[in-house]
Write an enzyme that holds these catalytic residues in place. Structure first.
Site, mmCIF file in Angstrom:
data_model
loop_
_atom_site.group_PDB
_atom_site.id
_atom_site.type_symbol
_atom_site.label_atom_id
_atom_site.label_comp_id
_atom_site.label_asym_id
_atom_site.label_seq_id
_atom_site.Cartn_x
_atom_site.Cartn_y
_atom_site.Cartn_z
ATOM 1 N N ALA B 16 1.014 -0.813 -0.307
ATOM 2 C CA ALA B 16 0.395 -0.106 0.239
ATOM 3 C C ALA B 16 0.345 1.823 -0.229
ATOM 4 O O ALA B 16 2.519 1.088 0.396
ATOM 5 C CB ALA B 16 -0.868 -0.325 1.422
ATOM 6 N N CYS B 17 0.455 2.430 -0.387
ATOM 7 C CA CYS B 17 0.721 4.043 -0.445
ATOM 8 C C CYS B 17 1.675 4.099 0.610
ATOM 9 O O CYS B 17 1.083 3.189 2.083
ATOM 10 C CB CYS B 17 -0.468 4.362 -0.954
ATOM 11 S SG CYS B 17 0.355 6.312 -0.844
ATOM 12 N N PRO B 18 2.489 3.993 1.271
ATOM 13 C CA PRO B 18 3.553 4.615 0.488
ATOM 14 C C PRO B 18 4.674 3.939 0.078
ATOM 15 O O PRO B 18 5.726 4.215 -0.838
ATOM 16 C CB PRO B 18 4.210 6.273 1.180
ATOM 17 C CG PRO B 18 4.519 5.299 2.392
ATOM 18 C CD PRO B 18 3.589 4.750 2.602
#
Lengths: 398, 84
Positions: B16-18
């Site tokens: 997942a982001c980041p």
């Protein structure tokens, strides 16, 4: 120990209480420009994309980069001693950023689930509650979408249910009510209707006007089943009567529902500060005059009729109870679109066609979904619904 | 630009982001100027974020991006070149 995160409900409560807070949005600039969190009061907000913090902070680790970047660049801008809500798309990146800022002594709080959770947050507010009849306004604050549940003697009617049908099921269960009827005021363009799905789950009939069972641009019939609504139809709940009024204009099958001649669920026709646009079916010029004639039916109702709309565009349209509701009499004096509807048809049409906001391209696809012509998965559905609705004329909001 | 030659591949699928950008940044700093990093991600948001990151970072260039379909799941592929 300061709080590390807020749920959307906690954030909403703070916005409603007009608590002092600062918003740091770490999404990319395009997404930020498309939509952001709004309160009734203007919230001081800063947009710094997380990858700028990472790159300019220059550390391998995200939190270290946030600390380095904030020390270089944010000291002047971030307030100390008041909450800073940190927001990203899904709540993961903002958790790192909030943690970095807390290391520097800021009261930074992560919005759990980010804009996705904020967009899917629902609020249930009583419009009236009595032993014989209750009405709840059910909204998604981030999207400006409103729906309604009418409750009497353990039975409920739901009007314009939004996509997350479990919210309505949970609420009905809590109120010990069974949902007997599901109505859509029209075929929606800005959000995915929960109508058919909710009706299936409670084994109730789902009603729509048949004109909106045809996709206006594809000119294809709906691939989902529904009962036909028509003008003047009556439904009964407890001692109350709900009557349909056909008001084509925003769509051809557009309806309002009048409860006991006193409360009008206007769907997408009359909002609090504006009126619905006539062009989302792709025929704005031909539908604008029809819209005018339909609004005459509303204007002629008694002034004390309470208007409960299908949308709002700004949280500041809410009254002191947080409800989006005003009497017709008040709106006839203050709502610019409704004021224009009291002038000539020619003036109205010219006004409305010069006040059209952008046409979000995904609205054509959302209408397909609502007609059952396309069945999106959860990710696609969420993407189609991203951002705030644009169903009203824009003039009132400039 | 299909099947772009890459000097290194970063598999950031499922992250997942980041993390796709955090890891891509670590990898690109190990490459020589002129070399290309290929990043695989399942995060839809990575498409715009890689564009933004490439504009911010001075030592790299986003050569191309593409979307691949793998068993019905979309994979977002980013080719990032270290330029200095």
């Amino acid at each position: 120990m300061p709080q590390a995160e807020w749920s959307s409900a906690e954030l909403k409560q703070r916005l409603d209480n007009q608590e002092k807070l600062f918003m740091l949005d770490v999404r990319n600039r395009d997404e930020f420009d498309l939509w952001k969190i709004e309160g009734a009061q203007k919230i001081p907000t800063l947009n710094v994309p997380y990858f700028e913090m990472l790159e300019q902070g220059g550390k391998d680790d995200m939190i270290d980069s946030v600390v380095a970047y904030a020390e270089q660049a944010l000291v002047q801008q971030l307030p100390k001693g008041q909450p800073i809500a940190v927001v990203c798309a899904k709540g993961g990146t903002s958790a790192f950023v909030a943690e970095g800022l807390r290391k520097l002594g800021y009261s930074a709080v992560n919005l759990a689930g980010g804009m996705t959770a904020w967009g899917d947050f629902y609020e249930f507010k009583p419009v009236l509650e009595s032993s014989s009849l209750s009405i709840y306004q059910i909204g998604r604050p981030a999207r400006g979408c409103l729906s309604y549940l009418i409750l009497s003697q353990g039975e409920a009617i739901v009007i314009d249910p939004l996509r997350h049908t479990e919210k309505y099921l949970d609420f009905a269960r809590e109120k010990k009510a069974s949902i007997k009827l599901v109505l859509d005021t029209h075929g929606h363009a800005d959000h995915i209707s929960g109508g058919r799905a909710l009706a299936d789950k409670v084994n109730a009939p789902y009603y729509l006007h048949p004109y909106d069972g045809i996709h206006p641009l594809d000119v294809l019939p709906a691939q989902l089943s529904y009962e036909f609504l028509r003008d003047g139809q009556e439904f009964f709940i407890g001692q109350s009567k709900l009557r349909t009024i056909h008001i084509p204009g925003h769509t051809l099958g557009n309806l309002a529902f009048l409860l006991d001649e006193k409360i009008l669920f206007t769907g997408d026709s009359v909002f609090i500060e504006s009126i619905a646009r006539p062009d989302l079916g792709g025929h704005g010029e031909t539908w604008a005059p029809i819209h005018y004639r339909s609004l005459q039916k509303i204007v002629q109702l008694p002034e004390n009729v309470l208007i409960l709309p299908g949308h709002f565009s700004s949280p500041r349209e809410a009254n002191a109870q947080g409800l989006f509701a005003k009497t017709l009499g008040e709106l006839k004096k203050k709502n610019e679109g409704l004021m224009m509807a009291q002038k000539s048809e020619r003036e109205f049409v010219s006004y409305i066609l010069s006040s059209l906001p952008i046409f979000p391209p995904q609205y054509v696809e959302i209408k397909r979904v609502n007609a059952g012509l396309v069945v999106p998965d959860e990710e696609k559905a969420a993407e189609l619904e991203l951002g705030k609705n644009i169903c009203a004329l824009s003039k009132a909001y400039v | 630009m299909n099947n772009q030659n890459a000097d290194k591949v970063l598999d950031a699928r499922g992250l997942a982001c980041p993390m796709p950008i955090v890891k891509a940044r670590q990898e690109i700093n190990q490459l020589q100027p002129g070399q290309v990093l290929k990043v695989l991600s399942t995060d839809r948001g990575s498409v715009k974020d890689f564009q933004g990151w490439a504009q911010t970072a001075k030592n790299l260039q986003l050569v191309s991006q593409e979307t691949q379909n793998e068993n019905g799941k979309e994979i977002y592929v980013h080719y990032v070149k270290r330029v200095s």
